[in-house]
Design an enzyme around this catalytic site. Structure first.
Site, PDB file in Angstrom:
ATOM      1  N   GLY A  25       0.860  -1.179   0.000  1.00  0.00           N
ATOM      2  CA  GLY A  25       0.000   0.000   0.000  1.00  0.00           C
ATOM      3  C   GLY A  25       0.895   1.228   0.000  1.00  0.00           C
ATOM      4  N   SER A  26       0.295   2.394   0.172  1.00  0.00           N
ATOM      5  CA  SER A  26       1.107   3.624   0.088  1.00  0.00           C
ATOM      6  C   SER A  26       2.208   3.650   1.146  1.00  0.00           C
ATOM      7  CB  SER A  26       0.201   4.843   0.221  1.00  0.00           C
ATOM      8  OG  SER A  26      -0.626   4.702   1.368  1.00  0.00           O
ATOM      9  N   GLU A  28       3.957   1.375   2.237  1.00  0.00           N
ATOM     10  CA  GLU A  28       5.041   0.415   1.975  1.00  0.00           C
ATOM     11  C   GLU A  28       5.891   0.822   0.784  1.00  0.00           C
ATOM     12  OE1 GLU A  28       1.805  -0.543   2.471  1.00  0.00           O
ATOM     13  OE2 GLU A  28       2.346  -0.828   4.581  1.00  0.00           O
ATOM     14  N   GLU A  47      -3.830 -10.787   1.672  1.00  0.00           N
ATOM     15  CA  GLU A  47      -2.744 -11.047   2.627  1.00  0.00           C
ATOM     16  C   GLU A  47      -2.762 -12.474   3.173  1.00  0.00           C
ATOM     17  OE1 GLU A  47      -4.647  -8.428   2.465  1.00  0.00           O
ATOM     18  OE2 GLU A  47      -3.320  -6.683   2.279  1.00  0.00           O
ATOM     19  N   HIS A  70       0.436  -4.343   4.271  1.00  0.00           N
ATOM     20  CA  HIS A  70      -0.005  -2.967   4.363  1.00  0.00           C
ATOM     21  C   HIS A  70      -0.631  -2.652   5.726  1.00  0.00           C
ATOM     22  CE1 HIS A  70      -1.391   0.921   3.336  1.00  0.00           C
ATOM     23  NE2 HIS A  70      -2.677   0.600   3.303  1.00  0.00           N
ATOM     24  N   HIS A 280      -6.895 -32.069  19.872  1.00  0.00           N
ATOM     25  CA  HIS A 280      -7.931 -31.294  19.189  1.00  0.00           C
ATOM     26  C   HIS A 280      -9.301 -31.653  19.783  1.00  0.00           C
ATOM     27  CE1 HIS A 280      -9.965 -30.200  15.068  1.00  0.00           C
ATOM     28  NE2 HIS A 280     -10.456 -29.535  16.081  1.00  0.00           N
ATOM     29  N   GLY A 404      -4.694 -25.675  11.623  1.00  0.00           N
ATOM     30  CA  GLY A 404      -6.045 -25.994  11.140  1.00  0.00           C
ATOM     31  C   GLY A 404      -6.765 -24.804  10.530  1.00  0.00           C
TER      32      GLY A 404
HETATM   33  N1  TZD Z   1     -12.401 -21.067   8.700  1.00  0.00           N
HETATM   34  C1  TZD Z   1     -11.067 -21.231   8.758  1.00  0.00           C
HETATM   35  C2  TZD Z   1     -10.157 -20.100   8.391  1.00  0.00           C
HETATM   36  N2  TZD Z   1     -10.516 -22.377   9.160  1.00  0.00           N
HETATM   37  C3  TZD Z   1     -11.330 -23.400   9.518  1.00  0.00           C
HETATM   38  N3  TZD Z   1     -10.726 -24.519   9.930  1.00  0.00           N
HETATM   39  C4  TZD Z   1     -12.732 -23.284   9.417  1.00  0.00           C
HETATM   40  C5  TZD Z   1     -13.214 -22.081   9.014  1.00  0.00           C
HETATM   41  C6  TZD Z   1     -13.678 -24.398   9.823  1.00  0.00           C
HETATM   42  N4  TZD Z   1     -13.590 -25.596   8.960  1.00  0.00           N
HETATM   43  C7  TZD Z   1     -12.870 -26.705   9.338  1.00  0.00           C
HETATM   44  O1  TZD Z   1     -12.207 -26.811  10.364  1.00  0.00           O
HETATM   45  S1  TZD Z   1     -12.994 -27.928   8.178  1.00  0.00           S
HETATM   46  C8  TZD Z   1     -14.015 -27.019   7.183  1.00  0.00           C
HETATM   47  C9  TZD Z   1     -14.249 -25.761   7.754  1.00  0.00           C
HETATM   48  C10 TZD Z   1     -15.073 -24.725   7.112  1.00  0.00           C
HETATM   49  C11 TZD Z   1     -14.547 -27.581   5.907  1.00  0.00           C
HETATM   50  C12 TZD Z   1     -13.556 -27.591   4.801  1.00  0.00           C
HETATM   51  O2  TZD Z   1     -14.181 -28.043   3.640  1.00  0.00           O
HETATM   52  P1  TZD Z   1     -13.418 -28.716   2.457  1.00  0.00           P
HETATM   53  O3  TZD Z   1     -13.050 -30.175   2.967  1.00  0.00           O
HETATM   54  O4  TZD Z   1     -14.362 -28.782   1.320  1.00  0.00           O
HETATM   55  O5  TZD Z   1     -12.133 -28.058   2.209  1.00  0.00           O
HETATM   56  P2  TZD Z   1     -14.005 -31.406   3.332  1.00  0.00           P
HETATM   57  O6  TZD Z   1     -13.182 -32.589   2.940  1.00  0.00           O
HETATM   58  O7  TZD Z   1     -15.267 -31.309   2.556  1.00  0.00           O
HETATM   59  O8  TZD Z   1     -14.211 -31.372   4.810  1.00  0.00           O
END
Ligand code: TZD
Ligand code: CA
Length: 530
Positions: A25-26, A28, A47, A70, A280, A404
């Site tokens: 951005g500006s 940077e 980002e 930015h 988890h 995750g």
């Molecule tokens: N947003 C973010 C940034 N990270 C996350 N992990 C999630 C939401 C929640 N989330 C999961 O933990 S798995 C999933 C979500 C939305 C589904 C992913 O769908 P996909 O894979 O189509 O990539 P599958 O195989 O259909 O589960």
């Protein structure tokens, strides 16, 4: 006297941080003025994608990488992606532009108010230099903190600093180096070797830090020397051991009770290069079976300090593996006499109807892609299908979002492919996951990165449906995502795209090695992650 900018460019060149991932951005632009020819500025369009690409690049190259963002808005967009970089211990050096110094107090537009606090919970070190003269030293600190702590760092620089004269003492940073070596001392070495030698039924748990050239192979040697079973640490993001090796027992389930159950009958669990543990699912129970002792070896002092059980030694796992190979007598009774006798893969499961079972997709990847392919995976409901079909034997074969946070997979694959131009790279990406980092397709096209993206389209957030069952929420709204055609999305970003209608078509496509990015969409049946 050279400018602050000139000294900083020179420092970054000397340290090898010349591939910069950013979205400017500006604030940077003054840092980017007169960037020497040896630099490569890789433009990302969001980002999250910038950090995902830099994360993949840094993990695959094993080196710190500069990220240019930015001010507050760009830094904020990057935060989700940074959670993964923290968990994978990726040394990203984030430099964000700040308003000119006199405008910060009155909060002129684009001021990053209290900039060091913005990313504080995530990064290992965060600062805004107190004066222009301190910028070169602070930049060096950002690089060395990232490398020594193996954690992202954040530096906010008011943009009027770059053109300022560097002080005479600033030039001292150009010759700086900072290394880390942590070989256990004699007493610690004797204690550890003694414990491992005395164990009757030891088990190894290996973490992402073991996935490094040399160390990966030595960990195999150690396991074969001790003749003991090996697990990968829970919430796996890098593969530390060949997954079809006869001693490999798989990825530990990410819950307290099942981990305890897995260790039943072992008197010693030796954890190398992992936190203890990144659980988890909340499955409460005892941490360890009665009579099982746990020793963790990590160079991450915080991971050693926060573990809820066991003894910890803060040391370089590579040095400890060498030490154990030397000091612990092999176990002839348990030793694996036929290393290389890898477990065979089962026939892939098939699905009803026109959709492919994910196992068919993975079997096709395994058979048709070169053996040294690096996979960046972000497909959450297909985890068990993946490990049933794949046969990964080399270091650097597997990357997954470490915390995750979705949005790593697609950009991460671009970054890994850029860092390892000689190695085939495939992204294995769910139709949900793809959207969080989709703009990386444009960067892949722009930089002509050879890369295959296999897009698994099951029309739903598959893993969340499974979680719904686990948590007793069968009726959550917002889990289906029908109606997206990723061949058209990819083409819109300039990436060649195909739809594979069946296993043979998929195999034929995968057998071709691309000279640029391509996306292969395949309709898949819903499966459960475990
Ligand atoms: N947003 C973010 C940034 N990270 C996350 N992990 C999630 C939401 C929640 N989330 C999961 O933990 S798995 C999933 C979500 C939305 C589904 C992913 O769908 P996909 O894979 O189509 O990539 P599958 O195989 O259909 O589960
Ligand atoms: Ca999906």
């Amino acid at each position: 006297m050279p400018s602050v900018r000139r000294v900083c460019h020179e420092f970054l060149e000397r340290q090898g941080l010349t591939t910069v991932f950013g979205n400017p951005g500006s604030n940077e632009l003054p840092f980017l003025a007169g960037l020497p020819a040896g630099f490569r500025y890789v433009l990302g369009l969001h980002e999250g994608a910038v950090v995902g690409m830099a994360d993949g690049y840094a993990q695959a190259s094993g080196r710190p990488v500069l990220v240019n963002l930015h001010a507050a808005a760009g830094s904020g967009n990057a935060m989700g992606a940074l959670t993964n970089a923290v968990a994978s211990r990726t040394p990203l050096v984030v430099v964000a532009g700040q308003q000119v110094r006199p405008a910060i107090g009155p909060e002129a537009n684009l001021t990053n108010t209290d900039a060091p606090a913005l990313l504080k919970p995530l990064v290992g070190w965060s600062a805004e230099p107190a004066c222009a003269e301190d910028v070169p030293r602070a930049l060096a600190q950002a690089v060395f903190e990232a490398r020594l702590q193996r954690r992202p760092t954040y530096l906010s620089v008011p943009y009027d600093d770059w053109a300022a004269q560097a002080g005479a003492n600033s030039l001292a940073v150009l010759d700086r180096q900072a290394w880390r070596a942590a070989v256990p001392g004699g007493e610690q070495a004797r204690w550890l070797a003694g414990r491992v030698a005395a164990a009757e039924r030891p088990a190894l748990v290996l973490g992402g830090d073991i996935d490094a050239p040399g160390l990966f192979e030595n960990a195999v040697r150690l396991a074969e020397h001790l003749g003991c079973p090996v697990w990968a640490a829970p919430s796996l993001f890098r593969l530390p051991f060949p997954n079809r090796h006869p001693l490999f027992r798989g990825v530990l389930p990410a819950g307290i009770a099942p981990v305890c159950e897995a260790f039943e009958g072992h008197d010693l669990v030796l954890v190398l290069g992992a936190p203890v543990f990144r659980y988890h699912e909340h499955l409460p129970g005892r941490y360890l079976p009665e009579g099982t002792r746990l020793i963790q070896v990590t160079d991450d002092a915080s991971a050693a300090a926060r573990a809820p059980m066991g003894e910890a030694l803060v040391a370089d796992p590579a040095a400890v593996v060498d030490l154990l190979l030397k000091e612990v007598p092999g176990s002839p009774a348990r030793a694996v006499r036929t290393p290389g006798g890898h477990r065979p893969v089962p026939e892939p499961a098939t699905a009803e109807g026109p959709r492919l079972h994910p196992e068919q997709v993975f079997a096709a990847l395994r058979d048709e892609m070169p053996e040294d392919t690096a996979y960046v995976v972000e497909s959450t409901s297909t985890n068990s299908a993946w490990w049933r079909q794949m046969d990964l034997r080399r270091p650097g074969s597997y990357y997954f979002p470490a915390a995750g946070g979705l949005g790593f997979g697609l950009p991460g694959a671009v970054g890994v492919a850029m860092a390892r131009p000689g190695r085939p790279v495939a992204g294995v990406i769910g139709d949900g996951s793809a959207n969080y980092g989709i703009t990386a397709l444009w960067t892949a096209a722009r930089e002509r990165v050879p890369l295959t993206i296999v897009l698994l389209r099951n029309g739903t957030y598959g893993a969340l449906r499974w979680f719904g069952g686990l948590l007793g929420v069968p009726d959550a709204p917002g889990l289906d995502i029908p109606g997206m055609d990723f061949t058209r999305i990819a083409e819109g970003y300039g990436v060649r795209a195909h739809h594979a209608g069946g296993p043979e078509e998929l195999r034929a496509l995968l057998a071709e090695q691309p000279d640029g990015p391509r996306l292969i969409q395949v309709d898949t049946a819903l499966t459960a992650p475990s």
